[in-house]
Design a protein around this motif. Sequence first.
Motif, PDB file in Angstrom:
ATOM      1  N   THR A  49       0.956  -1.251   0.020  1.00  0.00           N
ATOM      2  CA  THR A  49      -0.142  -0.074  -0.053  1.00  0.00           C
ATOM      3  C   THR A  49       0.807   1.181  -0.033  1.00  0.00           C
ATOM      4  N   ASP A  50       0.267   2.485  -0.494  1.00  0.00           N
ATOM      5  CA  ASP A  50       1.134   3.540  -0.392  1.00  0.00           C
ATOM      6  C   ASP A  50       0.887   4.262   0.946  1.00  0.00           C
ATOM      7  N   HIS A  51       0.106   3.998   1.725  1.00  0.00           N
ATOM      8  CA  HIS A  51       0.124   4.815   3.059  1.00  0.00           C
ATOM      9  C   HIS A  51      -0.736   3.997   3.963  1.00  0.00           C
ATOM     10  N   LEU A  52      -0.641   4.452   5.205  1.00  0.00           N
ATOM     11  CA  LEU A  52      -1.133   3.880   6.369  1.00  0.00           C
ATOM     12  C   LEU A  52      -2.199   4.979   6.877  1.00  0.00           C
ATOM     13  N   ASP A  53      -3.430   4.373   7.132  1.00  0.00           N
ATOM     14  CA  ASP A  53      -4.156   5.708   7.733  1.00  0.00           C
ATOM     15  C   ASP A  53      -4.103   6.102   8.870  1.00  0.00           C
ATOM     16  N   ILE A  54      -3.389   5.295   9.837  1.00  0.00           N
ATOM     17  CA  ILE A  54      -3.011   6.022  11.241  1.00  0.00           C
ATOM     18  C   ILE A  54      -1.329   5.191  11.226  1.00  0.00           C
ATOM     19  N   TRP A  55      -0.607   6.029  11.595  1.00  0.00           N
ATOM     20  CA  TRP A  55       0.991   5.678  11.842  1.00  0.00           C
ATOM     21  C   TRP A  55       1.523   6.093  13.276  1.00  0.00           C
ATOM     22  N   ARG A  56       1.726   4.966  14.055  1.00  0.00           N
ATOM     23  CA  ARG A  56       1.877   5.409  15.547  1.00  0.00           C
ATOM     24  C   ARG A  56       3.505   5.238  15.679  1.00  0.00           C
ATOM     25  N   VAL A  57       4.097   6.116  16.286  1.00  0.00           N
ATOM     26  CA  VAL A  57       5.430   5.808  17.087  1.00  0.00           C
ATOM     27  C   VAL A  57       5.107   4.918  18.298  1.00  0.00           C
ATOM     28  N   GLY A  58       5.742   3.626  18.252  1.00  0.00           N
ATOM     29  CA  GLY A  58       5.234   2.556  19.240  1.00  0.00           C
ATOM     30  C   GLY A  58       5.739   2.689  20.493  1.00  0.00           C
ATOM     31  N   ILE A  59       6.677   3.686  21.032  1.00  0.00           N
ATOM     32  CA  ILE A  59       7.263   3.490  22.208  1.00  0.00           C
ATOM     33  C   ILE A  59       7.682   4.855  22.455  1.00  0.00           C
TER      34      ILE A  59
END
Length: 310
Positions: free
Chosen positions: A113-123
């Motif tokens: 995919t060309d994008h994530l709908d939500i991208w999180r810094v995980g820690i």
Amino acid sequence: MKQRTVGRSGLRVSRIGLGTLTWGRETEGDDAAAQLSAFVDAGGTLVDTSPAYGGGVAQRILAELLGDVVPRDLLVLSGSAGIFPTAGGPDRVDCSRRSLLRQLDESLAELGTDHLDIWRVGIWDPTTPVHEVAAALDFAITSGKARYVAASGHAGWQLATIAGAVGHGLIATQHNYSLLDRGAEFELIPAADHHGVGFFAASPLAGGVLTGKYRNGVPNDSRGADELRSGEIEDHLTDRGARVVQAVVTAADGLGMSPLAVALAWVRDRPGVSCALAGARDLAQLTGVLAAEELELPKAIAAALDDVSA
């Protein structure tokens, strides 16, 4: 399935999300495909993944299902970066701009995919300056690789710090939250509310303890019998835990529902919660999760559970 707006953003997600933490460890590809299909058929949209889940296997399984089992555009994909699985040891944490953006590119390539709908810094990474993490999150949005950004695994003060540094704003934070783990209420959820950040409740069933499956001991095929994961279960097998589980079972009997549905509905409808993220080992467990969508807890029962678990 009912939808909710996440924080002060315009993004809407299903109020129950599908977690993929067990994929590749307790859930094989065929079962994962059945889960994803049933989840979407029920109106679910938010799917939580990470390159750290299952030692990296969970994301690869999801990649095989996108398009073939479920169209990508039906999902709100939430992914993360900053945690790197290592063989035979603790995960490595690196939230430098270089590592975050490299992991984002790798996830996009793997997921096709060309994008994530939500991208999180995980820690929270104490070795990386906050402005550097924030710059990586902002770049993900301006480059089109993420539609929204978020954080997970952060304490209240950490969330407040990074929320103030991200130019485009965080829309969500993710943390464990259940009747047996209410620590997020003290600082994290109030901080999220103050900054207009939605809250995704992870592990809302406390690893399965709130389903009542551990009332008479540890089943041989359960997570509690797994040496690698038994610690998180044992922490809840206390006298307080037993009282809370009994209250959930009693409420479920009175409502003609499962303890799973009662515990999940309580979390789902708590103040500030945008979505309750529930994982399942197989389709049968997920069916029980989806059944919780139909349950609206009477106020008196919700209040009683609140009191007994306080």
